[in-house]
Design an enzyme around this catalytic site. Structure first.
Site, PDB file in Angstrom:
ATOM      1  CG  ASP A  53      88.028  47.404 -10.597  1.00  0.00           C
ATOM      2  OD1 ASP A  53      87.191  47.476 -10.076  1.00  0.00           O
ATOM      3  OD2 ASP A  53      88.700  46.319 -10.887  1.00  0.00           O
ATOM      4  CG  ASP A  62      84.078  40.753 -11.567  1.00  0.00           C
ATOM      5  OD1 ASP A  62      82.995  40.652 -11.816  1.00  0.00           O
ATOM      6  OD2 ASP A  62      84.864  39.590 -11.928  1.00  0.00           O
ATOM      7  CG  ASP A 112      89.913  43.497 -13.133  1.00  0.00           C
ATOM      8  OD1 ASP A 112      89.857  42.224 -12.787  1.00  0.00           O
ATOM      9  OD2 ASP A 112      89.169  44.274 -12.694  1.00  0.00           O
TER      10      ASP A 112
END
Length: 247
Positions: free
Chosen positions: A205, A29, A27
């Site tokens: 996240d 961001d 991922d």
């Protein structure tokens, strides 16, 4: 598929395959960069580019970014780095650096929704409307009180249809085509060279990354979340640098 004996991740007690068997699907961001007030103000830490280039080298090119962002934004922040990019949660794929962007499914949100979204953010200072090929995101990090009004508006737009879904993110609400998620992207990427035959390691996240975690594990690999498995994005990036330096 049986997961081979892994090596422990330094300072984490977690596990990962050796570089000659690993495929990293990461991922952006909150994972490779810290969350910023707006999508265009994120900062790429010094040294991250070198870390990713080293990772790509030791893993035989098996490095992909799996992101909610459009692919063009990854090109802006990580120019020429990943072998492949899955954008907008897997809505689009670019399978190689010189390959074409492949739309998995194209269906733009109704123009009326965009008009109403523009009007909505104008009423809440420091909020942001992010447009996507087949969706939109309302960011309220700069105005937390907009959380409920934004959700209510989106739910009213989506009422009576099943083509689009609402998805929570970090201080944001997203409208996305139904059935599109990062797990699809992980599966598609792992079916092609240089990822095929390797062991996936997916790291994210957010709740939107859970499908990627599940897909990586279903393929016999590893799926990790920040802060459940790494305390912060910075800690994960430090581990990633250590992994590359000690391969």
């Amino acid at each position: 598929m049986t997961t081979p004996s892994p090596s422990a991740l330094p300072s984490s007690g977690l596990a990962a395959p050796s570089p000659d068997r690993a495929a990293f699907l990461l991922d952006f961001d909150g994972t490779l960069v810290d969350i910023a007030p707006t999508p265009d103000t994120v900062q790429v830490e010094p040294g991250l580019i070198d870390t990713l280039l080293r990772l790509k080298e030791i893993c035989g090119g098996a490095l992909a970014i799996v992101t909610g962002r459009p692919i063009a934004q990854i090109d802006h922040f990580l120019p020429g780095i990943p072998t492949a990019v899955a954008g907008e949660h897997g809505l689009t794929l670019r399978r190689s650096p010189d390959g074409a962007e492949e739309p998995v499914r194209a269906s733009p949100v109704p123009a009326l929704w965009l008009q109403q979204a523009e009007s909505l953010v104008s009423n809440f200072p420091n909020t942001v409307l992010e447009r996507k090929k087949a969706g939109l995101v309302l960011h309220y990090r700069g105005h937390p009180a907009a959380e409920s009004p934004f959700k209510d508006a989106i739910e009213s737009w989506l009422a009576g249809q099943d083509a689009f879904e609402i998805h929570p993110s970090k201080m944001a609400w997203e409208i996305r085509l139904a059935g599109i998620h990062k797990g699809n992207a992980v599966e598609a990427l792992m079916a092609q060279p240089p990822f095929a035959g390797r062991i996936p390691v997916f790291v994210g996240d957010d709740v939107t990354d859970m499908d990627g975690v599940r897909a990586a594990k279903a393929l016999g690999g590893y799926g990790y979340l920040i802060p459940d498995d790494f305390p912060t994005g910075h800690a994960f990036r430090a581990w990633l640098a250590h992994f590359g330096e000690n391969a």
